[in-house]
Write an enzyme that holds these catalytic residues in place. Structure first.
Site, mmCIF file in Angstrom:
data_model
loop_
_atom_site.group_PDB
_atom_site.id
_atom_site.type_symbol
_atom_site.label_atom_id
_atom_site.label_comp_id
_atom_site.label_asym_id
_atom_site.label_seq_id
_atom_site.Cartn_x
_atom_site.Cartn_y
_atom_site.Cartn_z
ATOM 1 C CE LYS A 167 -27.810 -10.540 4.598
ATOM 2 N NZ LYS A 167 -28.905 -10.716 3.472
ATOM 3 C CE LYS B 158 -34.861 -2.507 5.488
ATOM 4 N NZ LYS B 158 -33.934 -3.114 4.764
ATOM 5 C CG ASP C 287 -32.029 -8.700 7.767
ATOM 6 O OD1 ASP C 287 -30.915 -8.853 6.968
ATOM 7 O OD2 ASP C 287 -33.060 -8.385 7.093
ATOM 8 N NE ARG D 275 -26.247 -5.880 8.687
ATOM 9 C CZ ARG D 275 -27.373 -5.817 8.186
ATOM 10 N NH1 ARG D 275 -28.052 -6.965 8.069
ATOM 11 N NH2 ARG D 275 -27.981 -4.629 7.762
HETATM 12 C C1 S3P Z 1 -34.645 -9.448 2.006
HETATM 13 C C2 S3P Z 1 -33.962 -10.739 2.018
HETATM 14 C C3 S3P Z 1 -32.832 -10.937 2.941
HETATM 15 C C4 S3P Z 1 -32.602 -9.620 3.827
HETATM 16 C C5 S3P Z 1 -32.790 -8.355 3.537
HETATM 17 C C6 S3P Z 1 -34.227 -8.274 2.961
HETATM 18 C C7 S3P Z 1 -35.791 -9.371 1.482
HETATM 19 O O1 S3P Z 1 -31.614 -10.935 1.984
HETATM 20 O O2 S3P Z 1 -31.100 -9.918 4.477
HETATM 21 O O3 S3P Z 1 -32.904 -7.408 4.544
HETATM 22 O O4 S3P Z 1 -36.681 -8.530 1.386
HETATM 23 O O5 S3P Z 1 -35.916 -10.304 0.572
HETATM 24 P P1 S3P Z 1 -31.047 -12.104 1.226
HETATM 25 O O6 S3P Z 1 -32.399 -12.976 0.734
HETATM 26 O O7 S3P Z 1 -30.142 -11.632 0.283
HETATM 27 O O8 S3P Z 1 -30.516 -12.895 2.270
#
Ligand code: S3P
Length: 418
Positions: free
Chosen positions: A328, A5, A301, A332
C-alpha cells in the site's frame, strides 16, 4: 462525511469516457482525487467545479487526447492504475509519475494483463515514472486476478470498454465493486456471473457511456477513524451521516461488532446505486477477536485503525491474510506493528499476520514513523485520543491526500493536537 475516494476517482474518469457532461456532487476534494481531475482535464475531458458541483466534459470511449506533458498522480495507486486501463484503449502515449511512495509501488499487476491486450511501455521496468502507449485495437481477454485487487479488476474492465469483443475478469475473492456498479449506471454492458465459486465479470467492448449525475456517498474508510475514536474514548456517542455501506467495504464494521462494539447502521437507504447509512458508535469495552483472511478485501484500508484500537481491547486480536498491506502507500503491516510497539503495545507481524495483545490500556508516548502514509498517521492519532500519554506522528502532511478535514473534525469531537 467527505465523499468516498474510490467512487470520486471513478466518477471523474467515467465522466471523461462518457459522451455529454457528467455532474458530480459530494466529490472528495482531497489531493489524490484532485490529481485525477487534473489528469482527465489534461486528457481533454475538462473537469471543473461550478457552485457545489463538479462538471466533466466527456469525450467518449476512445476520444481522449494526447496530453501536453506528464500526468502526476501524487500518492494515488487508484488514480494511476485505473488510468493505465483507460489509456490502454486510446491511441495516445502518456507519461505517468508520482511521489516517492507511489514510485515504489508495483505496477506489474496492471501492466501484465494490459500488455496482453496490447498496451506498450517505453521502459522495461514496472514502477513509475513510466510512459504507456495505448491502442484503439486492443485484444479482449479473460483474466483471472492473481491478487484480490479492485484496482487490477477495474483497469482490465476499463481497457475492455475499448476492445473489440468481450473482456472478462475472474475474481475468486470479492473486492469492491464500484466500477461494475458505476459502469452500468453510465450505460455500459457489465455482466456478473458466479461459476464454481468465482465471479466472472464481463464488459462488452466498443462501449458507449452517457454523461450522468453522480452523488458521491461519504467515505467509510475515513468515517472509520471518527467511529473508532468514539469506541475507545469513554463517554463518547458519535453518529457519522451518509456513509457508504456497500458490503464490499464494511468488513471493519462486522469485525468491530464481533469485538463487542456498540455500533449501528441507521436510516439505511440508497443513493446513486450505492447503499448508504448513518453510523452510530458509542464507547464500548472491546474484546480481542480473530479476523479471517477472507474478510481482508472488504476492510483492506482499515487494518491500521483496527490494530490501533485493538490495544484497548482485552485479549488477542489476530488479523490474517494481510499480504496486500505490504504494497500500500507504505508497508502497512510493518509500519503498523512498529507504531504499536513504539507506544508500548505488545504486537508482532508474522508473515502475513498481525497480532496485537490487548490489555485494555495503551501506554502511548511514542513517535510513529508514517512513511508518507496517510492512514498510518490517522490511525495512530486516533489511538492517541485514549492512550495514557499522547501519541506523536512524524508527519501529517499526507493526510490531505484522502481526508483534509480529519484534524478539524477530530478537534470538534474534543481532540487536541500540540
Ligand atoms: C481501491 C482498491 C484498494 C484500496 C484502495 C482503493 C479502489 O486497492 O486499497 O485504497 O478504489 O479500487 P486494491 O484493489 O489494490 O487492493
Amino acid at each position: 462525511m467527505p465523499g468516498d475516494k474510490s467512487i470520486s476517482h471513478r466518477a471523474l474518469m467515467f465522466g471523461a469516457l462518457a459522451t455529454g457532461t457528467t455532474r458530480i456532487t459530494g466529490l472528495l476534494e482531497a489531493e489524490d482525487v484532485i490529481n485525477t481531475a487534473r489528469a482527465v482535464t489534461a486528457l481533454g475531458a475538462e473537469a471543473v467545479k461550478t457552485g457545489d458541483a463538479w462538471h466533466v466534459k466527456g469525450r467518449g470511449v476512445g476520444g481522449l487526447k494526447q496530453p501536453d506533458g506528464p500526468l502526476d498522480f501524487g500518492n494515488s495507486g487508484t488514480g494511476t492504475r485505473l488510468m493505465m486501463g483507460i489509456v490502454a484503449a486510446h491511441d495516445i502515449s502518456v507519461t505517468m509519475q508520482g511521489d516517492a511512495s507511489l514510485s515504489r509501488r508495483p505496477m506489474s499487476r496492471v501492466l501484465n494483463p494490459l500488455r496482453t491486450m496490447g498496451l506498450q511501455t517505453a521502459e522495461a521496468k514496472d514502477t513509475l515514472p513510466l510512459t504507456v502507449k495505448g491502442s484503439s485495437s486492443l485484444v479482449p481477454i479473460v483474466y483471472e486476478l492473481p491478487v484480490a485487487s479492485a484496482q487490477v479488476k477495474s483497469a482490465v474492465l476499463l481497457a475492455g470498454l475499448g476492445a473489440a469483443g468481450e473482456t472478462t475478469v475472474v475474481e475468486r475473492e470479492a473486492t469492491r465493486d464500484h466500477t461494475e456498479r458505476m459502469l452500468r449506471f453510465f450505460g455500459a454492458s457489465v455482466e456478473t456471473r458466479e461459476i464454481e465459486g468465482a465471479m466472472h465479470i464481463t464488459v462488452r467492448g466498443d462501449a458507449e457511456l452517457t454523461g450522468r449525475d453522480v452523488v458521491v456517498p461519504g467515505d467509510p474508510s475515513s468515517a472509520a477513524f471518527l467511529l473508532a475514536a468514539a469506541l475507545v474514548v469513554p463517554g463518547s456517542d458519535v453518529t457519522v451521516e451518509g456513509v457508504l455501506v456497500n458490503p464490499t467495504r464494511t468488513g471493519l464494521y462486522v469485525t468491530l461488532r464481533e469485538m463487542g462494539a456498540d455500533i449501528e447502521f441507521l436510516n439505511e437507504r440508497e443513493e446513486g446505486g450505492e447503499p448508504i447509512a448513518d453510523i452510530r458508535a458509542r464507547y464500548s469495552q472491546l474484546k480481542g477477536v480473530q479476523v479471517p483472511a477472507a474478510r481482508a478485501p472488504s476492510m483492506i484500508d482499515e487494518y491500521p485503525v483496527l490494530a490501533a484500537i485493538a490495544g484497548f481491547a482485552v485479549g488477542e486480536t489476530r488479523m490474517e491474510g494481510l499480504g496486500e498491506l505490504k504494497v500500500k502507500e507504505s508497508d502497512r503491516l510493518a509500519a503498523t506493528a512498529a507504531g504499536l510497539i513504539a507506544n508500548g503495545v505488545v504486537a508482532r507481524a508474522d508473515g502475513d499476520k498481525l497480532i496485537v495483545e490487548g490489555t485494555g490500556k495503551v501506554p502511548g508516548g511514542g513517535l510513529v514513523e508514517t512513511h508518507l502514509d496517510h492512514r498510518i498517521a490517522m490511525a495512530f492519532l486516533t489511538m492517541g485520543l485514549a492512550s495514557d500519554a499522547p501519541v506523536g506522528v512524524d508527519d501529517t502532511a499526507m493526510i490531505a491526500t484522502s481526508f483534509p478535514e480529519f484534524r478539524g473534525l477530530m478537534e470538534q469531537l474534543g481532540a487536541s493536537y500540540v
